[in-house]
Design an enzyme around this catalytic site. Structure first.
Site, mmCIF file in Angstrom:
data_model
loop_
_atom_site.group_PDB
_atom_site.id
_atom_site.type_symbol
_atom_site.label_atom_id
_atom_site.label_comp_id
_atom_site.label_asym_id
_atom_site.label_seq_id
_atom_site.Cartn_x
_atom_site.Cartn_y
_atom_site.Cartn_z
ATOM 1 N N GLY A 1 0.814 -1.207 0.000
ATOM 2 C CA GLY A 1 0.000 0.000 0.000
ATOM 3 C C GLY A 1 0.852 1.264 0.000
ATOM 4 C CG HIS A 2 -1.197 4.911 0.704
ATOM 5 N ND1 HIS A 2 -2.351 4.182 0.631
ATOM 6 C CD2 HIS A 2 -1.278 5.632 1.848
ATOM 7 C CE1 HIS A 2 -3.105 4.449 1.681
ATOM 8 N NE2 HIS A 2 -2.470 5.325 2.446
ATOM 9 C CG ASN A 3 2.430 7.033 2.531
ATOM 10 O OD1 ASN A 3 2.802 7.511 1.458
ATOM 11 N ND2 ASN A 3 1.454 7.562 3.242
ATOM 12 C CB SER B 1 1.521 4.490 6.772
ATOM 13 O OG SER B 1 1.113 5.520 5.877
#
Length: 362
Positions: free
Chosen positions: A258-260, A278
């Site tokens: 996922g993002h980050n 994250s």
């Protein structure tokens, strides 16, 4: 392409015995090996099937009696499976991608291609992309605007690299890998039921139904040197900062980041692992197949998680984890054994209750 037993042993740092001039063109399992194959009988269990094949030579474990097995030659490696990595590299015939730029490829004039780059049929390379020396861009690949691929990068067929993604040297992407899509990040105008549940761990409150509004991904993806991405793997861009994968890390098929997400160096992320936004994964972490990692947690250096483990909270460095929710592996196994004994325990309790009711147990 053939190699002598002697040359193979030298290349692998192993010892050769017997008729070391025998030429080998393929590796094979012992039971199906032909005379010009090298049988991989790297422990006694596999050596039992040598007699079913026709191998003259085999790769064996340290201390194996190759003459007693009826072989003409042998390669003895102290760590045979590690030697196997070098052997397969020597014998890999590749995918046959031709050098140069295929006439059907679309390469923007503003892209920069280094020396000896191969670009396959129907590939697309956008403006500002920078492709390092010796890179191979396979058929139907896409390299986005201002993306960077280091020297020796190898994209198999139908790989896509999004805009502004930065990738280091000797990168490998298997067919269908997707790097640099937008993150799955949405928000509502007023606090949602999901936000209430995160706070209360159950109560949705009185939140009303609302539409979801996209949070765009302004970050990209940064990948270090010597990273490999498996088939169908998907890596989201960061929201503001980049999603990051450290040097030497390997992702298996159908992994999703996922993002980050940040992953350190030399970690091994096996098939169908999902890592939520994250999360931070340390160096030398191994996540076995179908593990899940919750968002916004860290997994410390050297953690090993067994197959199907769900990491819901922070994991200190060096832990070995198993289960859902994850606990330390030895405790999880102990709890599982106790769970299997539970039906018998319930029967015993029921029998004791009946005994007490009858008055015979007093």
């Amino acid at each position: 392409m053939s190699h002598s037993i002697h040359d193979i042993a030298v290349a692998l740092g192993a010892e050769a015995f017997g008729a070391t001039d025998i030429l080998i063109s393929r590796a094979a399992e012992p039971a199906t090996a032909d005379p010009d194959d090298l049988a991989l009988a790297m422990n006694p269990k596999y050596a039992e099937s040598l007699s079913q094949g026709r191998a003259r030579a085999a790769m064996l474990w340290d201390g194996a009696d190759w003459e007693a097995m009826g072989l003409e030659a042998a390669i003895i490696a102290p760590r045979p499976r590690y030697a196997m990595s070098g052997l397969t590299r020597m014998l890999d015939a590749g995918q046959g991608f031709a050098p140069g730029i295929h006439p059907s490829a679309v390469v923007d004039p503003g892209a920069h291609l280094g020396a000896d780059v191969s670009v396959g049929p129907l590939a697309v390379i956008m403006a500002g992309a920078r492709i390092g020396d010796g890179a191979i861009i396979g058929p139907q690949c896409f390299v986005g605007t201002d993306a960077t691929l280091g020297q020796g990068a190898y994209l198999r067929e139908a790989v896509s690299i999004g805009a502004r993604v930065t990738i280091g040297a000797r990168f490998i992407a298997q067919p269908g890998a997707r790097i640099g899509g937008d993150g799955f990040s949405f928000v509502t105008a007023e606090p949602s039921g999901v936000e209430s549940v995160r706070k209360t761990l159950g109560d949705q409150g009185e939140a009303k139904a609302q539409p979801w509004t996209r949070i765009h991904s302004l970050g990209a993806v940064t990948i270090g040197d010597d990273v490999e991405i498996g088939m169908g793997a998907t890596i989201d861009c960061g929201t503001i900062r980049d999603t990051v994968i450290g040097d030497g890390t390997k992702l298996d098929n159908q992994v999703h980041l996922g993002h980050n997400v940040v992953i350190g160096r030399n970690s091994l992320i096996c098939g169908q692992v999902g890592i939520a936004g994250s999360a931070t994964i340390g160096d030398n972490v191994v996540l076995a197949g179908q593990c899940g990692v919750n968002d916004n947690i860290f997994v410390g250096d050297g953690v090993i998680a067994g197959g199907g483990t769900k990491l819901m909270s922070n994991v200190p460095a060096g832990r070995t984890m198993l289960g859902y929710p994850a606990t330390q592996m030895d405790k999880q196994v102990e709890a599982y054994k106790a769970l299997r004994r539970l039906p018998r325990l319930l029967r015993d309790v029921a029998a004791l209750k009946e005994l007490l009711k009858s008055g015979k147990g007093s």
